[in-house]
Design a protein around this motif. Structure first.
Motif, PDB file in Angstrom:
ATOM      1  N   VAL A  16     -35.150 -26.145 -13.360  1.00 23.02           N
ATOM      2  CA  VAL A  16     -34.494 -25.888 -12.213  1.00 23.02           C
ATOM      3  C   VAL A  16     -34.317 -24.237 -11.949  1.00 23.02           C
ATOM      4  CG1 VAL A  16     -32.083 -25.668 -10.822  1.00 23.02           C
ATOM      5  CG2 VAL A  16     -33.042 -27.929 -12.138  1.00 23.02           C
ATOM      6  N   PHE A  17     -34.105 -23.490 -12.999  1.00 22.83           N
ATOM      7  CA  PHE A  17     -34.157 -22.052 -12.670  1.00 22.83           C
ATOM      8  C   PHE A  17     -35.504 -21.604 -12.559  1.00 22.83           C
ATOM      9  CE2 PHE A  17     -29.826 -22.962 -14.039  1.00 22.83           C
ATOM     10  CZ  PHE A  17     -29.039 -21.738 -13.356  1.00 22.83           C
ATOM     11  N   GLY A  18     -36.423 -21.929 -13.006  1.00 22.10           N
ATOM     12  CA  GLY A  18     -37.835 -21.612 -13.155  1.00 22.10           C
ATOM     13  C   GLY A  18     -38.419 -21.908 -11.667  1.00 22.10           C
ATOM     14  N   THR A  19     -37.979 -22.993 -10.967  1.00 16.78           N
ATOM     15  CA  THR A  19     -38.401 -23.335  -9.591  1.00 16.78           C
ATOM     16  C   THR A  19     -37.606 -22.759  -8.524  1.00 16.78           C
ATOM     17  OG1 THR A  19     -39.013 -25.469 -10.794  1.00 16.78           O
ATOM     18  CG2 THR A  19     -39.270 -25.207  -8.258  1.00 16.78           C
ATOM     19  N   LYS A  20     -38.279 -21.629  -7.862  1.00 17.38           N
ATOM     20  CA  LYS A  20     -37.263 -20.690  -7.118  1.00 17.38           C
ATOM     21  C   LYS A  20     -36.809 -21.427  -5.927  1.00 17.38           C
ATOM     22  CE  LYS A  20     -39.135 -16.296  -8.734  1.00 17.38           C
ATOM     23  NZ  LYS A  20     -40.071 -14.920  -8.539  1.00 17.38           N
ATOM     24  N   ILE A  21     -37.873 -22.454  -5.422  1.00 12.87           N
ATOM     25  CA  ILE A  21     -37.263 -23.149  -4.121  1.00 12.87           C
ATOM     26  C   ILE A  21     -36.303 -23.967  -4.189  1.00 12.87           C
ATOM     27  CG2 ILE A  21     -38.249 -24.611  -2.387  1.00 12.87           C
ATOM     28  CD1 ILE A  21     -39.408 -21.773  -1.927  1.00 12.87           C
ATOM     29  N   ILE A  22     -36.264 -24.728  -5.268  1.00 11.72           N
ATOM     30  CA  ILE A  22     -35.352 -25.781  -5.419  1.00 11.72           C
ATOM     31  C   ILE A  22     -34.146 -24.867  -5.932  1.00 11.72           C
ATOM     32  CG2 ILE A  22     -34.527 -27.068  -7.451  1.00 11.72           C
ATOM     33  CD1 ILE A  22     -37.252 -28.562  -7.470  1.00 11.72           C
ATOM     34  N   LEU A  23     -34.001 -23.846  -6.530  1.00  8.25           N
ATOM     35  CA  LEU A  23     -32.834 -22.969  -7.011  1.00  8.25           C
ATOM     36  C   LEU A  23     -32.386 -22.432  -5.935  1.00  8.25           C
ATOM     37  CD1 LEU A  23     -31.310 -21.784  -9.153  1.00  8.25           C
ATOM     38  CD2 LEU A  23     -32.721 -19.855  -9.395  1.00  8.25           C
ATOM     39  N   GLY A  24     -33.167 -21.800  -4.953  1.00  6.65           N
ATOM     40  CA  GLY A  24     -32.693 -21.197  -3.735  1.00  6.65           C
ATOM     41  C   GLY A  24     -31.887 -22.348  -2.766  1.00  6.65           C
ATOM     42  N   ALA A  25     -32.372 -23.574  -2.400  1.00  5.12           N
ATOM     43  CA  ALA A  25     -31.922 -24.485  -1.796  1.00  5.12           C
ATOM     44  C   ALA A  25     -30.602 -24.829  -2.282  1.00  5.12           C
ATOM     45  CB  ALA A  25     -32.783 -25.534  -1.619  1.00  5.12           C
ATOM     46  N   ILE A  26     -30.427 -25.081  -3.563  1.00  6.30           N
ATOM     47  CA  ILE A  26     -29.323 -25.586  -4.234  1.00  6.30           C
ATOM     48  C   ILE A  26     -28.220 -24.332  -4.178  1.00  6.30           C
ATOM     49  CG2 ILE A  26     -28.223 -25.908  -6.663  1.00  6.30           C
ATOM     50  CD1 ILE A  26     -30.613 -27.591  -7.318  1.00  6.30           C
ATOM     51  N   THR A  27     -28.773 -23.195  -4.458  1.00  9.02           N
ATOM     52  CA  THR A  27     -27.656 -21.944  -4.637  1.00  9.02           C
ATOM     53  C   THR A  27     -27.077 -21.919  -3.102  1.00  9.02           C
ATOM     54  OG1 THR A  27     -28.601 -21.002  -6.368  1.00  9.02           O
ATOM     55  CG2 THR A  27     -27.379 -19.676  -5.236  1.00  9.02           C
ATOM     56  N   LEU A  28     -27.956 -21.876  -1.996  1.00 13.18           N
ATOM     57  CA  LEU A  28     -27.592 -21.521  -0.612  1.00 13.18           C
ATOM     58  C   LEU A  28     -26.588 -22.789  -0.285  1.00 13.18           C
ATOM     59  CD1 LEU A  28     -28.149 -19.740   1.640  1.00 13.18           C
ATOM     60  CD2 LEU A  28     -29.916 -21.469   2.454  1.00 13.18           C
ATOM     61  N   ASP A  29     -27.006 -24.011  -0.394  1.00  8.81           N
ATOM     62  CA  ASP A  29     -26.101 -24.953   0.112  1.00  8.81           C
ATOM     63  C   ASP A  29     -24.633 -24.952  -0.826  1.00  8.81           C
ATOM     64  OD1 ASP A  29     -25.885 -26.777   2.099  1.00  8.81           O
ATOM     65  OD2 ASP A  29     -26.016 -28.408   0.677  1.00  8.81           O
ATOM     66  N   MET A  30     -24.747 -24.438  -2.118  1.00  7.31           N
ATOM     67  CA  MET A  30     -23.375 -24.290  -2.899  1.00  7.31           C
ATOM     68  C   MET A  30     -22.505 -23.480  -2.288  1.00  7.31           C
ATOM     69  SD  MET A  30     -22.827 -23.158  -6.522  1.00  7.31           S
ATOM     70  CE  MET A  30     -23.221 -21.280  -6.060  1.00  7.31           C
ATOM     71  N   VAL A  31     -23.169 -22.211  -2.196  1.00  9.30           N
ATOM     72  CA  VAL A  31     -22.025 -21.201  -1.569  1.00  9.30           C
ATOM     73  C   VAL A  31     -21.660 -21.556  -0.151  1.00  9.30           C
ATOM     74  CG1 VAL A  31     -21.874 -18.653  -0.913  1.00  9.30           C
ATOM     75  CG2 VAL A  31     -23.356 -19.419  -3.156  1.00  9.30           C
ATOM     76  N   ALA A  32     -22.457 -22.096   0.654  1.00 12.37           N
ATOM     77  CA  ALA A  32     -22.018 -22.543   1.899  1.00 12.37           C
ATOM     78  C   ALA A  32     -20.936 -23.663   1.890  1.00 12.37           C
ATOM     79  CB  ALA A  32     -23.383 -23.086   2.869  1.00 12.37           C
ATOM     80  N   VAL A  33     -21.226 -24.424   1.265  1.00  7.67           N
ATOM     81  CA  VAL A  33     -20.043 -25.522   0.839  1.00  7.67           C
ATOM     82  C   VAL A  33     -18.763 -25.171   0.437  1.00  7.67           C
ATOM     83  CG1 VAL A  33     -19.530 -27.755   0.156  1.00  7.67           C
ATOM     84  CG2 VAL A  33     -21.821 -27.332   1.032  1.00  7.67           C
ATOM     85  N   LEU A  34     -18.995 -24.209  -0.589  1.00  5.90           N
ATOM     86  CA  LEU A  34     -17.817 -23.723  -1.390  1.00  5.90           C
ATOM     87  C   LEU A  34     -16.796 -22.964  -0.334  1.00  5.90           C
ATOM     88  CD1 LEU A  34     -16.365 -23.053  -4.025  1.00  5.90           C
ATOM     89  CD2 LEU A  34     -17.760 -21.012  -4.215  1.00  5.90           C
ATOM     90  N   PHE A  35     -17.526 -22.114   0.306  1.00  5.28           N
ATOM     91  CA  PHE A  35     -16.498 -21.212   1.488  1.00  5.28           C
ATOM     92  C   PHE A  35     -16.308 -21.829   2.752  1.00  5.28           C
ATOM     93  CE2 PHE A  35     -18.256 -18.024  -1.531  1.00  5.28           C
ATOM     94  CZ  PHE A  35     -16.791 -17.510  -1.995  1.00  5.28           C
ATOM     95  N   GLY A  36     -17.165 -22.959   2.861  1.00  6.24           N
ATOM     96  CA  GLY A  36     -16.754 -23.727   4.372  1.00  6.24           C
ATOM     97  C   GLY A  36     -16.223 -24.993   4.084  1.00  6.24           C
ATOM     98  N   GLY A  37     -15.259 -25.210   2.996  1.00  4.25           N
ATOM     99  CA  GLY A  37     -14.471 -26.261   2.755  1.00  4.25           C
ATOM    100  C   GLY A  37     -13.174 -26.480   3.678  1.00  4.25           C
ATOM    101  N   ALA A  38     -13.276 -25.979   4.918  1.00  6.98           N
ATOM    102  CA  ALA A  38     -12.281 -26.335   5.834  1.00  6.98           C
ATOM    103  C   ALA A  38     -11.718 -27.499   6.054  1.00  6.98           C
ATOM    104  CB  ALA A  38     -12.572 -25.420   6.994  1.00  6.98           C
ATOM    105  N   ILE A  39     -12.522 -28.597   5.708  1.00  7.52           N
ATOM    106  CA  ILE A  39     -12.421 -30.130   6.023  1.00  7.52           C
ATOM    107  C   ILE A  39     -11.112 -30.511   5.140  1.00  7.52           C
ATOM    108  CG2 ILE A  39     -13.302 -32.268   5.858  1.00  7.52           C
ATOM    109  CD1 ILE A  39     -14.565 -30.299   8.276  1.00  7.52           C
ATOM    110  N   ALA A  40     -11.050 -29.883   3.972  1.00  2.16           N
ATOM    111  CA  ALA A  40     -10.158 -30.225   3.053  1.00  2.16           C
ATOM    112  C   ALA A  40      -8.620 -30.136   3.754  1.00  2.16           C
ATOM    113  CB  ALA A  40     -10.164 -29.444   1.671  1.00  2.16           C
ATOM    114  N   LEU A  41      -8.571 -29.060   4.643  1.00  2.00           N
ATOM    115  CA  LEU A  41      -7.361 -28.465   5.202  1.00  2.00           C
ATOM    116  C   LEU A  41      -7.155 -29.382   6.579  1.00  2.00           C
ATOM    117  CD1 LEU A  41      -7.402 -24.716   4.564  1.00  2.00           C
ATOM    118  CD2 LEU A  41      -6.667 -26.295   3.065  1.00  2.00           C
ATOM    119  N   LEU A  42      -7.818 -30.468   6.793  1.00  2.56           N
ATOM    120  CA  LEU A  42      -7.617 -31.236   8.067  1.00  2.56           C
ATOM    121  C   LEU A  42      -6.271 -31.695   8.033  1.00  2.56           C
ATOM    122  CD1 LEU A  42     -10.924 -33.017   9.180  1.00  2.56           C
ATOM    123  CD2 LEU A  42      -9.338 -31.205  10.193  1.00  2.56           C
ATOM    124  N   PRO A  43      -5.518 -32.087   7.005  1.00  2.00           N
ATOM    125  CA  PRO A  43      -4.219 -32.876   7.013  1.00  2.00           C
ATOM    126  C   PRO A  43      -3.190 -31.691   7.478  1.00  2.00           C
ATOM    127  CG  PRO A  43      -5.190 -33.283   4.847  1.00  2.00           C
ATOM    128  CD  PRO A  43      -6.129 -32.316   5.516  1.00  2.00           C
TER     129      PRO A  43
END
Length: 423
Positions: free
Chosen positions: A224-251
């Protein structure tokens, strides 16, 4: 290269069964998470308690992820999936009993709360194995030449389940209450188990059966860490979801900011589902393989904008529209990322790669819930949501600036190679 058939993967009977099982499980799991959120916030009225729910699931999911990937690569996939669904069904039954007034009438509020947290923790253990198992089984059901199309349908079904489940949860909480909502979740898990019986057992493709655990885990992480495209896609989505977790506050938005109650809560949760439905049909007819890198960056950037608009909105319908487009952009992101993973992961390493992906991206949903709950407690709900959306935008811009390879990613070459290899 011939024009891609938008329904190519659906011509395989077992893949249709697979889609039904995946939808039922994602639907049940996401619905259950929302019902638990509502019940816990109703008990505590504390935003941090919503974050703790995510934390209770993410701790075992992350801790066991790599080991689970090793197990998945070593074992028969259908049998493992049966065990995962059975485990989820038992947990759902436990939550059904925990929300039964007759059973818990003499329980203290804290006792109920801690019991819910414990069952969520057990769910995290199950989830550590569920994701890699489903990802690996997918590759054994359809030929490589239809992976991109199959990934589109699979990701779209996941997205639909992930947003329709919470949407129905909001509605059923209003219509039949928390207790019977949990009963419905238990029913969907049993339906998934019955449907799975129509898929045959699959061969184990790993040539290194019996490989030592540590050596196996090291090889998976190294890939995974040696395949830059896979690592990039995973990391980008991780950070976006991590900081975009507003849905948890819908209640909190439904109860305290927009003041729309359970019914409005259901509509807010349903809005991303409509966006996901749009993407499901359009992406099947208009594949996202061309300029996939730019499309992935653009979709996550759009997701961040939607989160910010939702965060500052005091209008119910503006909030609904913002959440609709968050479903559209999130759906595009997921389809592209899953296509990248399926096309560029060797068969014998799918479990381990999926486990690393679940550590990065899958768990970031719950970590995002914790981050949102914590920041809402510290800086206020609206500020926390805007902060999260802004961090998502910064992440996308930073990734685009430092990674020209990712910007230029085009998956049509991968698709052509798989088509040629299958001829």
């Amino acid at each position: 290269m011939a024009k891609e058939d938008p329904y190519a993967a659906l011509k395989y009977k077992e893949f249709n069964v697979f889609l039904l099982v995946r939808f039922a499980m994602v639907f049940a799991w996401s619905m259950q998470f929302v019902v638990i959120e509502w019940e816990v916030y109703s008990l505590t009225k504390n935003p941090l308690s919503l974050g703790i729910i995510g934390l209770m699931e993410v701790i075992p999911a992350v801790s066991l992820a790599l080991f689970a990937g090793h197990v998945v690569d070593q074992k028969e996939k259908k049998g493992l999936l049966v065990k995962c669904i059975l485990g989820f069904s038992i947990i759902s039954l436990g939550l059904f009993l925990l929300t039964w007034p007759t059973i818990i009438k003499d329980w203290s509020k804290n006792s109920i709360l801690y019991a819910i947290y414990f069952l969520v923790f057990l769910g995290g253990i199950v989830r550590a194995f569920l994701g890699p198992t489903i990802f690996s089984l997918f590759a054994l059901i359809v030929p490589k030449k239809v992976y991109p199309n199959a990934a589109t349908w699979s990701s779209s079904v996941w997205q639909m389940g992930a947003v329709l489940g919470p949407a129905l949860a909001g509605l059923t909480i209003n219509w039949i209450g928390v207790h019977w909502s949990m009963c419905l979740i238990f029913f969907f898990s049993l339906m998934a188990l019955i449907t799975l019986s129509k898929i045959e057992k699959k061969p184990i493709l790993n040539p290194k059966i019996g490989e030592p655990v540590l050596e196996s885990l090291k090889e998976g992480v190294k890939f995974v860490f040696g395949t830059k495209i896979i690592l990039g896609a995973i990391t980008l989505d991780m950070v976006a979801v991590l900081f975009g977790g507003a849905i948890a506050l819908l209640p909190i938005y439904a109860q305290d900011i927009l003041k729309v109650g359970p019914e409005g809560f259901g509509i807010l949760r349903a809005a991303p589902a409509v966006g996901a439905l749009v993407i499901m049909f359009t992406s099947a007819h208009f594949p996202l393989n061309k300029k996939a890198g730019l499309k992935l960056l653009g979709s996550i950037f759009g997701f961040g904008i939607c989160i910010i608009v939702f965060g500052i909105s005091t209008s119910f319908w503006i909030s609904v529209i913002a959440l609709f487009f968050s479903g559209v952009t999130d759906g595009i992101s997921m389809i592209i990322r899953q296509t990248i993973l399926q096309l560029r992961t060797p068969d014998e390493m799918r479990g381990r790669v999926a486990s690393v992906n679940s550590m990065f991206v899958g768990s970031s949903n719950e970590l995002g819930a914790f981050e949102s709950g914590l920041t809402a407690k510290l800086m206020g709900t609206v500020t926390a949501v805007v902060f999260g959306g802004s961090m998502t935008l910064i992440t996308v811009l930073f990734t685009a600036a430092i990674s020209p390879t990712f910007r230029k990613l085009d998956l049509r070459k991968d698709l052509l190679e798989h088509e040629n290899s299958s001829q």
